[in-house]
Design a protein around this motif. Structure first.
Motif, PDB file in Angstrom:
ATOM      1  N   GLU A  81       0.846  -1.195   0.000  1.00 46.05           N
ATOM      2  CA  GLU A  81       0.000   0.000   0.000  1.00 46.05           C
ATOM      3  C   GLU A  81       0.882   1.245   0.000  1.00 46.05           C
ATOM      4  OE1 GLU A  81      -3.936   1.014   2.558  1.00 46.05           O
ATOM      5  OE2 GLU A  81      -2.160   0.576   3.750  1.00 46.05           O
ATOM      6  N   THR A  82       0.480   2.265  -0.742  1.00 45.07           N
ATOM      7  CA  THR A  82       1.195   3.535  -0.692  1.00 45.07           C
ATOM      8  C   THR A  82       0.792   4.285   0.578  1.00 45.07           C
ATOM      9  OG1 THR A  82      -0.499   4.828  -1.851  1.00 45.07           O
ATOM     10  CG2 THR A  82       1.182   3.705  -3.225  1.00 45.07           C
ATOM     11  N   VAL A  83       1.602   5.253   0.987  1.00 48.75           N
ATOM     12  CA  VAL A  83       1.244   6.033   2.174  1.00 48.75           C
ATOM     13  C   VAL A  83      -0.014   6.857   1.918  1.00 48.75           C
ATOM     14  CG1 VAL A  83       3.521   6.077   3.266  1.00 48.75           C
ATOM     15  CG2 VAL A  83       2.950   7.831   1.580  1.00 48.75           C
ATOM     16  N   GLU A  84      -0.199   7.317   0.682  1.00 50.74           N
ATOM     17  CA  GLU A  84      -1.407   8.073   0.343  1.00 50.74           C
ATOM     18  C   GLU A  84      -2.653   7.199   0.467  1.00 50.74           C
ATOM     19  OE1 GLU A  84       2.060   9.868  -1.879  1.00 50.74           O
ATOM     20  OE2 GLU A  84       1.309   7.842  -1.568  1.00 50.74           O
ATOM     21  N   ASP A  85      -2.556   5.980  -0.048  1.00 49.15           N
ATOM     22  CA  ASP A  85      -3.691   5.053   0.062  1.00 49.15           C
ATOM     23  C   ASP A  85      -3.962   4.681   1.507  1.00 49.15           C
ATOM     24  OD1 ASP A  85      -4.127   5.095  -2.658  1.00 49.15           O
ATOM     25  OD2 ASP A  85      -3.084   3.201  -3.051  1.00 49.15           O
ATOM     26  N   ALA A  86      -2.901   4.543   2.307  1.00 42.69           N
ATOM     27  CA  ALA A  86      -3.073   4.226   3.731  1.00 42.69           C
ATOM     28  C   ALA A  86      -3.783   5.371   4.444  1.00 42.69           C
ATOM     29  CB  ALA A  86      -1.729   3.943   4.387  1.00 42.69           C
ATOM     30  N   ALA A  87      -3.417   6.612   4.144  1.00 46.14           N
ATOM     31  CA  ALA A  87      -4.073   7.769   4.767  1.00 46.14           C
ATOM     32  C   ALA A  87      -5.555   7.790   4.406  1.00 46.14           C
ATOM     33  CB  ALA A  87      -3.395   9.067   4.339  1.00 46.14           C
ATOM     34  N   ARG A  88      -5.859   7.554   3.133  1.00 48.35           N
ATOM     35  CA  ARG A  88      -7.265   7.524   2.703  1.00 48.35           C
ATOM     36  C   ARG A  88      -8.025   6.376   3.362  1.00 48.35           C
ATOM     37  NH1 ARG A  88      -4.886   9.267  -2.397  1.00 48.35           N
ATOM     38  NH2 ARG A  88      -5.830  11.260  -2.967  1.00 48.35           N
ATOM     39  N   GLU A  90      -7.334   4.725   6.231  1.00 48.65           N
ATOM     40  CA  GLU A  90      -7.514   4.955   7.666  1.00 48.65           C
ATOM     41  C   GLU A  90      -8.583   6.017   7.923  1.00 48.65           C
ATOM     42  OE1 GLU A  90      -6.439   3.479  10.365  1.00 48.65           O
ATOM     43  OE2 GLU A  90      -5.046   2.062   9.450  1.00 48.65           O
ATOM     44  N   LEU A  91      -8.598   7.076   7.116  1.00 45.51           N
ATOM     45  CA  LEU A  91      -9.627   8.106   7.274  1.00 45.51           C
ATOM     46  C   LEU A  91     -11.010   7.506   7.056  1.00 45.51           C
ATOM     47  CD1 LEU A  91     -10.366  11.109   7.688  1.00 45.51           C
ATOM     48  CD2 LEU A  91     -10.170  11.367   5.197  1.00 45.51           C
ATOM     49  N   LYS A  92     -11.144   6.694   6.032  1.00 46.19           N
ATOM     50  CA  LYS A  92     -12.447   6.058   5.726  1.00 46.19           C
ATOM     51  C   LYS A  92     -12.855   5.097   6.839  1.00 46.19           C
ATOM     52  CE  LYS A  92     -15.834   4.932   2.862  1.00 46.19           C
ATOM     53  NZ  LYS A  92     -16.853   5.885   2.446  1.00 46.19           N
ATOM     54  N   GLU A  93     -11.908   4.249   7.310  1.00 47.84           N
ATOM     55  CA  GLU A  93     -12.228   3.267   8.348  1.00 47.84           C
ATOM     56  C   GLU A  93     -12.606   3.931   9.669  1.00 47.84           C
ATOM     57  OE1 GLU A  93      -9.194  -0.289   6.844  1.00 47.84           O
ATOM     58  OE2 GLU A  93      -8.815   0.713   8.735  1.00 47.84           O
ATOM     59  N   GLU A  94     -11.909   4.994  10.030  1.00 39.90           N
ATOM     60  CA  GLU A  94     -12.129   5.607  11.346  1.00 39.90           C
ATOM     61  C   GLU A  94     -13.213   6.666  11.367  1.00 39.90           C
ATOM     62  OE1 GLU A  94      -8.412   6.881  13.050  1.00 39.90           O
ATOM     63  OE2 GLU A  94      -7.537   4.882  12.877  1.00 39.90           O
ATOM     64  N   THR A  95     -13.499   7.305  10.210  1.00 38.07           N
ATOM     65  CA  THR A  95     -14.462   8.414  10.216  1.00 38.07           C
ATOM     66  C   THR A  95     -15.568   8.295   9.171  1.00 38.07           C
ATOM     67  OG1 THR A  95     -13.294   9.797   8.614  1.00 38.07           O
ATOM     68  CG2 THR A  95     -12.585   9.956  10.931  1.00 38.07           C
ATOM     69  N   GLY A  96     -15.414   7.404   8.199  1.00 40.61           N
ATOM     70  CA  GLY A  96     -16.391   7.293   7.128  1.00 40.61           C
ATOM     71  C   GLY A  96     -16.206   8.311   6.022  1.00 40.61           C
ATOM     72  N   LEU A  97     -15.207   9.187   6.141  1.00 40.28           N
ATOM     73  CA  LEU A  97     -14.979  10.222   5.134  1.00 40.28           C
ATOM     74  C   LEU A  97     -14.029   9.744   4.039  1.00 40.28           C
ATOM     75  CD1 LEU A  97     -14.552  13.426   7.345  1.00 40.28           C
ATOM     76  CD2 LEU A  97     -16.598  12.629   6.147  1.00 40.28           C
ATOM     77  N   ASP A  98     -14.226  10.295   2.845  1.00 44.32           N
ATOM     78  CA  ASP A  98     -13.340  10.029   1.711  1.00 44.32           C
ATOM     79  C   ASP A  98     -12.513  11.276   1.437  1.00 44.32           C
ATOM     80  OD1 ASP A  98     -14.201   7.356   0.823  1.00 44.32           O
ATOM     81  OD2 ASP A  98     -16.121   8.359   0.425  1.00 44.32           O
ATOM     82  N   ALA A  99     -11.192  11.109   1.450  1.00 47.87           N
ATOM     83  CA  ALA A  99     -10.288  12.213   1.110  1.00 47.87           C
ATOM     84  C   ALA A  99     -10.119  12.240  -0.396  1.00 47.87           C
ATOM     85  CB  ALA A  99      -8.945  12.034   1.790  1.00 47.87           C
ATOM     86  N   ILE A 100     -10.458  13.359  -1.014  1.00 47.45           N
ATOM     87  CA  ILE A 100     -10.331  13.483  -2.466  1.00 47.45           C
ATOM     88  C   ILE A 100      -8.897  13.874  -2.820  1.00 47.45           C
ATOM     89  CG2 ILE A 100     -11.229  14.600  -4.548  1.00 47.45           C
ATOM     90  CD1 ILE A 100     -13.205  12.733  -2.891  1.00 47.45           C
ATOM     91  N   ASN A 101      -8.444  15.001  -2.314  1.00 41.52           N
ATOM     92  CA  ASN A 101      -7.088  15.484  -2.567  1.00 41.52           C
ATOM     93  C   ASN A 101      -6.289  15.460  -1.273  1.00 41.52           C
ATOM     94  OD1 ASN A 101      -7.258  16.393  -5.436  1.00 41.52           O
ATOM     95  ND2 ASN A 101      -8.917  17.626  -4.581  1.00 41.52           N
ATOM     96  N   LEU A 102      -5.052  15.025  -1.375  1.00 35.85           N
ATOM     97  CA  LEU A 102      -4.148  15.004  -0.227  1.00 35.85           C
ATOM     98  C   LEU A 102      -2.933  15.860  -0.536  1.00 35.85           C
ATOM     99  CD1 LEU A 102      -4.068  11.195   0.666  1.00 35.85           C
ATOM    100  CD2 LEU A 102      -5.254  13.000   1.925  1.00 35.85           C
ATOM    101  N   ALA A 103      -2.509  16.627   0.456  1.00 37.55           N
ATOM    102  CA  ALA A 103      -1.278  17.409   0.342  1.00 37.55           C
ATOM    103  C   ALA A 103      -0.349  16.961   1.463  1.00 37.55           C
ATOM    104  CB  ALA A 103      -1.573  18.900   0.464  1.00 37.55           C
ATOM    105  N   LEU A 104       0.903  16.771   1.140  1.00 35.95           N
ATOM    106  CA  LEU A 104       1.878  16.341   2.136  1.00 35.95           C
ATOM    107  C   LEU A 104       2.133  17.449   3.143  1.00 35.95           C
ATOM    108  CD1 LEU A 104       3.973  14.207   3.073  1.00 35.95           C
ATOM    109  CD2 LEU A 104       5.612  15.360   1.561  1.00 35.95           C
ATOM    110  N   ILE A 105       1.983  17.125   4.415  1.00 38.83           N
ATOM    111  CA  ILE A 105       2.322  18.058   5.493  1.00 38.83           C
ATOM    112  C   ILE A 105       3.786  17.865   5.860  1.00 38.83           C
ATOM    113  CG2 ILE A 105       1.888  18.756   7.879  1.00 38.83           C
ATOM    114  CD1 ILE A 105      -0.965  17.520   7.487  1.00 38.83           C
ATOM    115  N   GLY A 106       4.170  16.610   6.113  1.00 40.76           N
ATOM    116  CA  GLY A 106       5.542  16.316   6.487  1.00 40.76           C
ATOM    117  C   GLY A 106       5.701  14.885   6.952  1.00 40.76           C
TER     118      GLY A 106
END
Length: 169
Positions: A81-88, A90-106
């Motif tokens: 899994e990519t880190v971007e896919d993992a972030a999406r 985890e967000l979906k599993e824990e909150t039900g939300l779908d992240a459309i665009n992701l920007a790297l914070i750090g």
């Protein structure tokens, strides 16, 4: 490396048309060895969801460490899994939300950032998450926070949130 790590491999350079002579070059090629994977920090991904009207989305943790504390949605990256896919994910599993665009914070890698052991987190910002936020997976509750001052926040997530908000100011 030692001499045993190399094996001779003769290389012949062919004469090119118009060249005066050809020559033979002896080279040494490194033997291929299967190298064991090193022990490295566990890789995680965190997601900062910002809504201009509601603030930053946080989850109340259902499990240790920091059970009952507020944290960002996130978790461990799965093999393949990519880190971007993992972030999406985890967000979906824990909150039900779908992240459309992701920007790297750090990238956050302080060895003591997680009491379970050394982890390295890649943190992302999304400002266009879609859906209705509801607690799921290992989140006890989802909470929108407008001001993080004076609130106990798990891990180094206060630093991540601060960095995210500084990116959009």
């Amino acid at each position: 490396m030692t001499k045993q790590d190399f094996q001779p491999a003769p290389i012949t350079v062919q004469q090119q048309p118009g060249a005066r002579r050809s020559f033979h070059v002896a080279a040494f090629v490194l033997k291929r060895r299967a190298m064991p994977l090193p022990q490295t920090p566990a890789l995680t991904a965190d997601c900062v969801v910002v809504d201009p009207d509601r603030g930053v989305l946080m989850v109340r943790r259902k499990n240790p460490p920091y059970k009952g504390s507020l944290a960002l949605p996130g978790g461990f990256v799965e093999i393949g899994e990519t880190v971007e896919d993992a972030a999406r994910r985890e967000l979906k599993e824990e909150t039900g939300l779908d992240a459309i665009n992701l920007a790297l914070i750090g990238v956050y890698s302080r060895p003591d950032r997680d009491p379970r052991g050394h982890t390295c987190s890649v943190a992302f910002l999304t400002r266009d998450a879609q859906g209705t936020a509801n607690a799921g997976d290992d989140a006890e509750a989802v909470i929108w926070i407008k001001d993080i001052d004076g609130i106990e926040i798990a891990f180094d997530h206060r630093e991540i949130i601060t960095d995210a908000l500084n990116l959009i100011r």
